[in-house]
Design a protein around this motif. Structure first.
Motif, short mmCIF file in Angstrom:
data_model
loop_
_atom_site.label_atom_id
_atom_site.label_comp_id
_atom_site.label_asym_id
_atom_site.label_seq_id
_atom_site.Cartn_x
_atom_site.Cartn_y
_atom_site.Cartn_z
N ILE A 50 0.86 -1.18 0.00
CA ILE A 50 0.00 0.00 0.00
C ILE A 50 0.90 1.23 0.00
CG2 ILE A 50 -1.74 1.30 1.28
CD1 ILE A 50 -2.49 -1.31 2.68
N GLU A 51 0.62 2.19 -0.87
CA GLU A 51 1.36 3.45 -0.86
C GLU A 51 0.59 4.45 -0.02
OE1 GLU A 51 3.66 5.20 -3.64
OE2 GLU A 51 3.88 3.46 -4.95
N LEU A 52 1.29 5.07 0.93
CA LEU A 52 0.66 6.01 1.85
C LEU A 52 1.50 7.27 1.96
CD1 LEU A 52 0.02 3.46 4.71
CD2 LEU A 52 -1.72 4.39 3.22
N SER A 53 0.84 8.36 2.30
CA SER A 53 1.54 9.59 2.61
C SER A 53 1.78 9.61 4.11
CB SER A 53 0.69 10.79 2.20
OG SER A 53 1.33 11.99 2.56
N THR A 63 2.45 -7.02 15.85
CA THR A 63 3.36 -6.99 14.70
C THR A 63 4.75 -6.52 15.08
OG1 THR A 63 2.72 -4.73 14.13
CG2 THR A 63 1.48 -6.49 13.07
N LEU A 64 5.70 -6.84 14.22
CA LEU A 64 7.02 -6.23 14.23
C LEU A 64 7.11 -5.41 12.95
CD1 LEU A 64 9.35 -9.18 15.28
CD2 LEU A 64 8.66 -7.24 16.67
N ILE A 65 7.88 -4.35 12.98
CA ILE A 65 8.02 -3.47 11.83
C ILE A 65 9.48 -3.42 11.43
CG2 ILE A 65 7.58 -1.14 10.96
CD1 ILE A 65 5.08 -2.70 11.94
N SER A 66 9.75 -3.59 10.13
CA SER A 66 11.14 -3.49 9.68
C SER A 66 11.27 -2.49 8.55
CB SER A 66 11.68 -4.86 9.25
OG SER A 66 11.12 -5.26 8.02
N ARG A 67 12.45 -1.89 8.51
CA ARG A 67 12.83 -0.97 7.44
C ARG A 67 14.25 -1.36 7.05
NH1 ARG A 67 12.82 5.06 9.20
NH2 ARG A 67 14.35 4.19 10.62
N GLU A 68 14.45 -1.69 5.79
CA GLU A 68 15.77 -2.12 5.30
C GLU A 68 16.32 -3.27 6.14
OE1 GLU A 68 18.35 1.25 4.85
OE2 GLU A 68 16.85 2.38 3.76
N ASP A 69 15.47 -4.27 6.43
CA ASP A 69 15.83 -5.48 7.18
C ASP A 69 16.24 -5.21 8.62
OD1 ASP A 69 15.23 -7.18 5.05
OD2 ASP A 69 17.22 -6.88 4.19
N GLU A 70 15.86 -4.07 9.18
CA GLU A 70 16.15 -3.74 10.58
C GLU A 70 14.83 -3.47 11.30
OE1 GLU A 70 18.14 -0.06 13.00
OE2 GLU A 70 19.12 -0.67 11.15
N ILE A 71 14.63 -4.13 12.46
CA ILE A 71 13.43 -3.91 13.24
C ILE A 71 13.47 -2.49 13.82
CG2 ILE A 71 12.10 -4.68 15.26
CD1 ILE A 71 12.12 -6.68 12.93
N ILE A 72 12.35 -1.78 13.68
CA ILE A 72 12.27 -0.40 14.19
C ILE A 72 11.09 -0.28 15.15
CG2 ILE A 72 13.40 0.64 12.19
CD1 ILE A 72 10.62 1.43 11.16
N PRO A 73 11.14 0.66 16.10
CA PRO A 73 10.02 0.84 17.04
C PRO A 73 8.82 1.50 16.37
CG PRO A 73 11.77 2.40 17.51
CD PRO A 73 12.28 1.51 16.41
N GLU A 74 7.65 1.27 16.97
CA GLU A 74 6.40 1.79 16.42
C GLU A 74 6.29 3.30 16.49
OE1 GLU A 74 6.44 -0.70 18.71
OE2 GLU A 74 5.89 -2.40 17.48
N ASP A 75 7.10 3.95 17.36
CA ASP A 75 7.02 5.41 17.44
C ASP A 75 7.89 6.11 16.40
OD1 ASP A 75 9.48 4.83 18.58
OD2 ASP A 75 9.16 6.02 20.38
N THR A 76 8.52 5.33 15.52
CA THR A 76 9.32 5.89 14.43
C THR A 76 8.43 6.65 13.45
OG1 THR A 76 10.89 4.07 14.58
CG2 THR A 76 10.86 5.28 12.51
N ILE A 77 8.90 7.79 13.00
CA ILE A 77 8.20 8.54 11.94
C ILE A 77 8.98 8.29 10.66
CG2 ILE A 77 7.51 10.80 11.08
CD1 ILE A 77 7.18 11.62 14.03
N PRO A 78 8.39 7.54 9.73
CA PRO A 78 9.11 7.18 8.51
C PRO A 78 9.19 8.34 7.52
CG PRO A 78 6.88 6.33 8.43
CD PRO A 78 7.05 6.98 9.77
N ASP A 79 10.08 8.18 6.54
CA ASP A 79 10.16 9.12 5.42
C ASP A 79 9.22 8.65 4.33
OD1 ASP A 79 12.20 10.65 6.61
OD2 ASP A 79 13.75 9.30 5.84
N ASP A 80 8.85 9.57 3.43
CA ASP A 80 7.96 9.21 2.33
C ASP A 80 8.58 8.18 1.39
OD1 ASP A 80 5.56 10.62 2.84
OD2 ASP A 80 6.49 12.49 2.18
N GLU A 81 9.92 8.07 1.37
CA GLU A 81 10.60 7.14 0.48
C GLU A 81 10.80 5.75 1.09
OE1 GLU A 81 12.36 10.11 1.47
OE2 GLU A 81 11.19 11.17 -0.02
N ASP A 82 10.47 5.59 2.37
CA ASP A 82 10.71 4.32 3.07
C ASP A 82 9.79 3.21 2.58
OD1 ASP A 82 12.75 5.23 4.68
OD2 ASP A 82 11.45 5.66 6.39
N VAL A 83 10.31 1.98 2.66
CA VAL A 83 9.50 0.78 2.48
C VAL A 83 9.47 0.12 3.85
CG1 VAL A 83 9.29 -1.45 1.35
CG2 VAL A 83 10.19 0.50 0.07
#
Length: 64
Positions: A11-14, A34-54
């Protein structure tokens, strides 16, 4: 931002300054199951992602 769900759909989101926890909740996903990963690294749920992140959502299996 691209949100990759456990079934491999994407899903693409802003981001709009929202945390992962808020984004998941808005999608009907309980962040506590759930667990959340960005670039194969687990990140906390309070992370604010960038628009380019997967961001990948990984379901936690319970049981024994």
């Amino acid at each position: 931002m691209k949100l990759m769900l456990p079934d491999k759909s994407v899903i693409e989101l802003s981001v709009q300054g929202r945390s992962i926890e808020t984004i998941l909740s808005n999608q009907g996903i309980d962040p506590l199951t759930t667990l959340i990963s960005r670039e194969d690294e687990i990140i906390p749920e309070d992370t604010i992602p960038d628009d380019e992140d997967v961001i990948r959502v990984i379901r936690i299996a319970h049981g024994g």
